[in-house]
Design an enzyme around this catalytic site. Structure first.
Site, short mmCIF file in Angstrom:
data_model
loop_
_atom_site.label_atom_id
_atom_site.label_comp_id
_atom_site.label_asym_id
_atom_site.label_seq_id
_atom_site.Cartn_x
_atom_site.Cartn_y
_atom_site.Cartn_z
N SER A 60 57.84 38.40 48.32
CA SER A 60 57.72 39.37 47.21
C SER A 60 56.28 39.63 46.77
O SER A 60 56.06 40.44 45.87
CB SER A 60 58.55 38.91 46.01
N LYS A 63 55.42 43.25 46.57
CA LYS A 63 55.64 44.13 45.43
C LYS A 63 54.33 44.48 44.71
O LYS A 63 54.30 45.44 43.93
CB LYS A 63 56.63 43.51 44.46
N SER A 120 60.76 40.47 39.70
CA SER A 120 60.65 40.61 41.16
C SER A 120 61.96 41.15 41.74
O SER A 120 62.44 40.69 42.78
CB SER A 120 60.28 39.27 41.82
N LYS A 223 51.62 37.43 40.97
CA LYS A 223 52.93 37.67 41.59
C LYS A 223 53.38 36.48 42.42
O LYS A 223 52.60 35.88 43.15
CB LYS A 223 52.86 38.91 42.49
#
Length: 486
Positions: A60, A63, A120, A223
């Protein structure tokens, strides 16, 4: 022949050993490789690297690019934060982590961005990509173009969410570089990555990295990512005083061990980073928008990008001195004409050359709002009285004017700044007059010198006109204040 039988205890030992071999060997074989990268965010200087150029599964962390392009699309007018996005069947069917969106549901883009950044959410990420580029494939192509322009040389994106897909790979170095662009290219949105919770429209979501954000001093993003193929990944940034460090870890064994490793790397970064360093922001990649968007019928595809500046034609630099010289010459000629007319009128009156009103010889010129000097006319000897003197009214007292006002009672003005030289002030006056011709046409451009510098003023205005001019200039971020008759 005797057959030896194993005791029950030994038999259980064999069974347990075989079980752990079956469990541990496959796990060790698929354990995600470790990689790490640490930089001084202010300068991009590398402070630590381990396996940082190896192409691995980003999970992720992907993202970050999805959100970066969303910020870019909003800034360039492709889409608005309040635009309603219709959730596709594909987006709704993405596996967790997800927001729980339903096919056909409509939701504002701002909530999708919050869900992707904080929770997420994979369904939100896919919906963002489809809303901007028409399809996830077209959005992935845009992600790859943007990554290339950023210098992410070892990254290939296949989707918007980061779930494991063949060929969807990146490196610790590239993801650190992407994180730095998120921080400095779109600082107005960066606070999203430090929110412990966020309203995602349909519900409130919790941050996937709230443990590190709460436990590490100065941590404010960015993140997390996890898949079985990638392990526990994290790009983290922390700021202490004037220092900012970004640390990236790929292949963590658990959330706890990953967070501990990232904290260790951030500490290392703060030890190695200089206390003072010049801020050298990364160059923002060129905006190209969507070049292809299969299935995006009816969408407006911008190739070059939205207009960032006023459409008013900009003056070429080499023309400014010429125009300034022309304007100065015209002003000087007008001033000379005014003075000559005033002196001629004063002399005529003083010499008694006419007893009637002197006709107005003043040329049309720039407004002036100050009468500089007045003087009494010289007394003339009385002529001998005629035998039959005509009836005459006493002559009114005449005045000699050395500078004539043409302002028509317009005694107000505006100031557009103080500058270090007369040339700078005149340059600003000319540029401002060209930009705001509606209210400044016909005013007097005047540079007033003082011990503190050169004031750039427009004079010869009514109060209402001066107020309107200032408000129009301030709307264009031009400093301005009114000058009264005093």
């Amino acid at each position: 022949m005797k057959v030896r039988r194993s005791s029950p205890a030994r038999l259980w030992l064999y069974i347990i050993t075989a079980f752990w071999l079956l469990v541990l060997l496959p796990l060790s074989a698929v354990a995600a490789p470790y990689a790490a990268y640490v930089i001084d965010a202010r300068t991009g200087e590398v402070l630590h690297a381990a396996n940082a150029e190896t192409r691995l599964h980003p999970a992720s962390l992907t993202k970050m690019m999805t959100l970066y392009i969303a910020f870019e699309a909003v800034q360039n007018g492709e889409i608005s934060l309040d635009d309603e996005v219709t959730i596709s069947r594909k987006a709704a069917s993405e596996p967790p982590s997800k927001l729980g969106l339903k096919s056909g549901q409509r939701i504002a883009l701002r909530y999708l961005i919050r869900a992707a950044a904080v929770k997420s959410a994979n369904d939100a990420a896919t919906a963002i990509g489809e809303a901007i580029s028409g399809s996830e494939d077209a959005f992935a192509a845009r992600m790859n173009r943007t990554a290339k322009m950023m210098g992410m040389t070892q990254t290939t994106f296949k989707n918007a969410h980061g779930l494991t897909q063949s060929g969807h790979l990146s490196t610790a170095r590239d993801m650190t570089l992407l994180g730095r662009h998120v921080i400095y290219d779109y600082p107005q949105y960066y606070n999203l990555f430090s929110r412990r919770t966020a309203n995602a429209g349909v519900r409130t979501v919790n941050h996937t990295n709230r443990r590190l954000l709460s436990s590490y001093s100065g941590a404010d993003g960015i993140k997390t990512g996890y898949t079985s193929a990638a392990g526990f990944n994290l790009v983290a940034s922390a700021e202490r005083g004037s220092e900012r460090v970004i640390a990236t870890v790929f292949g963590g064994r658990s959330t706890a061990t990953r967070n501990a490793k990232v904290a260790e790397l951030l500490d290392l970064g703060f030890r190695r980073a200089p206390s003072r360093a010049p801020l050298q922001k990364p160059s923002r990649p060129a905006y190209v928008g969507n070049t292809t968007a299969p299935g995006a019928a009816g969408k407006t595809i911008r190739v070059v990008g939205a207009v960032q500046k006023s459409l008013r034609p900009q003056m070429r630099i080499d023309q400014e001195p010429v125009l300034m010289a022309v304007a100065a010459a015209a002003a000087a000629a007008q001033d000379e004409a005014i003075i000559k007319a005033a002196i001629s009128e004063g002399l005529d009156v003083a010499m008694g050359s006419t007893a009637e009103a002197v006709p107005d010889r003043r040329p049309t010129a720039r407004p002036e709002d100050l009468v500089l000097a007045f003087a009494e006319p010289a007394a003339a000897e009385a002529p001998p009285e005629p035998e039959q003197p005509p009836a005459r009214q006493p002559e009114p007292q005449q005045e000699i004017v050395t500078r004539v006002s043409t302002s028509g009672g317009q005694h107000w003005g505006i100031n557009v700044g103080r500058y270090n030289s007369r040339y700078q002030a005149e340059k600003v006056l000319l540029r401002t007059a060209l930009a705001e011709m509606t209210t400044l046409d016909g005013t007097l451009r005047k540079v007033v010198q003082s011990s503190r510098g050169f004031d750039a003023n427009f004079m010869g205005m009514t109060r209402d006109t001066a107020d309107l001019a200032c408000r129009r200039l301030q709307a264009r971020n031009v400093s301005c204040f009114m000058i009264g008759p005093s």
